[in-house]
Write a protein that holds these residues in place. Structure first.
Motif, PDB file in Angstrom:
ATOM      1  N   SER A 140      40.078  37.516  40.251  1.00 37.51           N
ATOM      2  CA  SER A 140      40.611  38.481  39.475  1.00 37.51           C
ATOM      3  C   SER A 140      42.059  38.907  40.505  1.00 37.51           C
ATOM      4  N   GLY A 141      41.939  38.310  41.470  1.00 32.75           N
ATOM      5  CA  GLY A 141      42.895  38.191  42.463  1.00 32.75           C
ATOM      6  C   GLY A 141      43.866  39.097  43.780  1.00 32.75           C
ATOM      7  N   SER A 142      42.308  39.706  43.254  1.00 30.36           N
ATOM      8  CA  SER A 142      41.529  40.372  44.754  1.00 30.36           C
ATOM      9  C   SER A 142      40.667  40.652  45.174  1.00 30.36           C
ATOM     10  N   PRO A 146      36.777  44.807  43.614  1.00 31.53           N
ATOM     11  CA  PRO A 146      38.523  45.170  43.301  1.00 31.53           C
ATOM     12  C   PRO A 146      38.866  46.083  43.703  1.00 31.53           C
ATOM     13  N   THR A 147      40.535  46.039  43.585  1.00 28.45           N
ATOM     14  CA  THR A 147      41.018  47.153  44.757  1.00 28.45           C
ATOM     15  C   THR A 147      41.275  48.594  43.574  1.00 28.45           C
ATOM     16  N   ASP A 148      41.511  47.811  42.907  1.00 20.91           N
ATOM     17  CA  ASP A 148      42.271  48.796  41.112  1.00 20.91           C
ATOM     18  C   ASP A 148      41.745  48.644  39.999  1.00 20.91           C
ATOM     19  N   ASN A 151      42.388  45.154  38.289  1.00 21.64           N
ATOM     20  CA  ASN A 151      41.377  44.070  38.868  1.00 21.64           C
ATOM     21  C   ASN A 151      40.427  44.041  38.194  1.00 21.64           C
ATOM     22  N   TRP A 152      39.939  45.906  38.279  1.00 26.26           N
ATOM     23  CA  TRP A 152      38.470  46.061  37.867  1.00 26.26           C
ATOM     24  C   TRP A 152      38.556  44.942  36.023  1.00 26.26           C
ATOM     25  N   PHE A 155      38.468  41.445  36.750  1.00 27.58           N
ATOM     26  CA  PHE A 155      37.048  41.117  36.619  1.00 27.58           C
ATOM     27  C   PHE A 155      36.040  40.884  36.258  1.00 27.58           C
TER      28      PHE A 155
END
Length: 428
Positions: A140-142, A146-148, A151-152, A155
């Motif tokens: 997902s990249g984070s 997830p951070t934002d 990203n959620w 995810f």
């Protein structure tokens, strides 16, 4: 490629695949951990100092865990507590390492491959879903969590994809388990069938031995009956004829010396013939008449000689296309003819006898007819295989070569004997 080669190739392919997977489970974790560590080291500039320290501390722990499992994996059963501990510990280490650097997801992906070997059936799907969470977080990249929002969302999409994959893996695992159970059941059934087959073969061997003994005993009994019939049809009848001729000589010796001389000559001829039959019986039990003539010729001579001895008009006829006949068939018909003529001479009081040999395709028939006094067939005693060899003996001879003998007679109307046997040609 035949069926045996295909089966051997299939077995070889299955063994090779099993060996390949065994190598993967033994060396694959080291390779994936090393590759993840190398790639993470290259990208360490993007990691925080705490993540670098965490990776530096956890990679040796993962390596020690993997080394321990490599030592004990062969000595513990599959899905044991040690196996479950190894899977849980490795998954936790992979989750923490992946949160430090997403490239450690290459190490975490092992959970998709060996979950069925390490966890019990009820925990397989949970293990797959946990692995799916780690893989989705890494992609997902984070990282996790997830951070934002984006990203959620990423995810969630990736988790849905990996969860679907886990279901596919779970379904594959279930099918493999069913196939394994089916193979075990099949092997058990085959072993049971083999045991039953071995038992049946042992029983068949015993029955075969019994049948051989019975066949040998039946053959001996049949040969005794055949020898008795041969002696009756040759020596006994010859001696009977000699006695009859000598009785005539005794009664007319003083009144008609010339006729007595003729009967003496007949008695001597019968004696010589009986001696030849005795020698032939000892040699091979083939009628002497068949040594130099075929069946029609032997029958003609037999009928002519019988008619001369008994002073009865005897005629012989052949119908159909004459073919060479097997010795056993010819001997049987000749003996039946001799017995029928002997019965006619002793009991019928006939003035005329006719014998017809018919070649009818795949069958031979011998008809012996006389115009004598006849008899009541129902009044005859049953054939016992001993003593006289009249009609019962003729039937027994014919039945030995798959033939039949039928008699048509009644008091005062003469007698007709019909023998039917298969036409087996002489192969010589």
């Amino acid at each position: 490629m035949n069926a045996g080669d295909m089966a051997e190739a299939g077995a070889t392919g299955a063994t090779t695949a099993a060996q390949w997977w065994e190598r993967f489970f033994r060396y694959g974790p080291y390779g994936l951990l090393g590759l993840s560590t190398a790639v993470s080291a290259v990208s360490a500039s993007a990691m925080s100092r705490s993540d670098v320290y965490a990776v530096a501390a956890l990679v040796p722990v993962a390596l020690v865990l993997q080394f321990w499992w490599g030592r004990v994996r062969r000595s513990v059963p599959a899905q044991s507590r040690a196996a479950q501990f190894y899977f849980v510990a490795r998954t936790l280490l992979a989750a923490v390492l992946t949160s430090c650097n997403p490239f450690f997801s290459m190490f975490a992906v092992l959970g998709y491959f060996d979950v069925g070997r390490l966890l019990p059936q009820r925990a397989i799907r949970a293990g797959l879903l946990v692995t799916a969470v780690i893989m989705a977080g890494a992609q997902s990249g984070s990282g996790l969590p997830p951070t934002d929002l984006m990203n959620w969302i990423a995810f969630g999409v990736l988790f849905a994809l990996h969860a679907t994959l886990t279901m596919v893996f779970a379904q594959i695992g279930d099918r493999e388990a069913e196939q394994t159970r089916a193979q075990v059941d099949t092997i058990a059934e085959l072993e049971s069938a083999n045991a039953r087959l071995e038992q049946a073969m042992a029983e068949n061997a015993g029955l075969h031995a019994q049948l051989l003994v019975q066949a040998r005993e039946a053959g001996v009994a049949d040969e005794r009956r055949r020898l008795a019939a041969e002696i009756h049809d040759t020596l006994a009848q010859g001696l009977t004829g000699i006695i009859a001729q000598l009785q005539v000589v005794t009664s007319i010796a003083d009144t008609d010396p010339a006729l007595a001389r003729q009967h003496l000559d007949r008695a001597a001829a019968l004696a010589r013939h009986s001696l030849g039959e005795a020698r032939r019986s000892v040699h091979d039990l083939v009628p002497a008449a068949l040594e130099h003539d075929d069946l029609p010729g032997a029958l003609k001579k037999t009928v002519t000689g019988w008619g001369e001895r008994h002073g009865v008009r005897a005629e012989f006829t052949v119908t159909g296309t004459v073919e060479p006949v097997h010795d056993e068939i010819a001997a049987t018909l000749l003996r039946i003819a001799e017995e029928a003529l002997a019965n006619a001479g002793r009991h019928a009081g006939a003035s005329r006898v006719g014998i017809t040999l018919s070649f009818m395709g795949d069958e031979l028939t011998l008809d012996v007819r006389d115009d004598g006094c006849g008899f009541d067939p129902a009044a005859l005693p049953p054939y016992s295989g001993a003593g006289g060899f009249g009609l019962g003996g003729m039937r027994a001879r014919a039945e030995r070569i798959a033939g039949t003998v039928e008699v048509e007679t009644e008091p005062g109307r003469g007698t007709a004997v019909c023998a039917r046997v298969p036409l087996v040609q002489d192969s010589r």
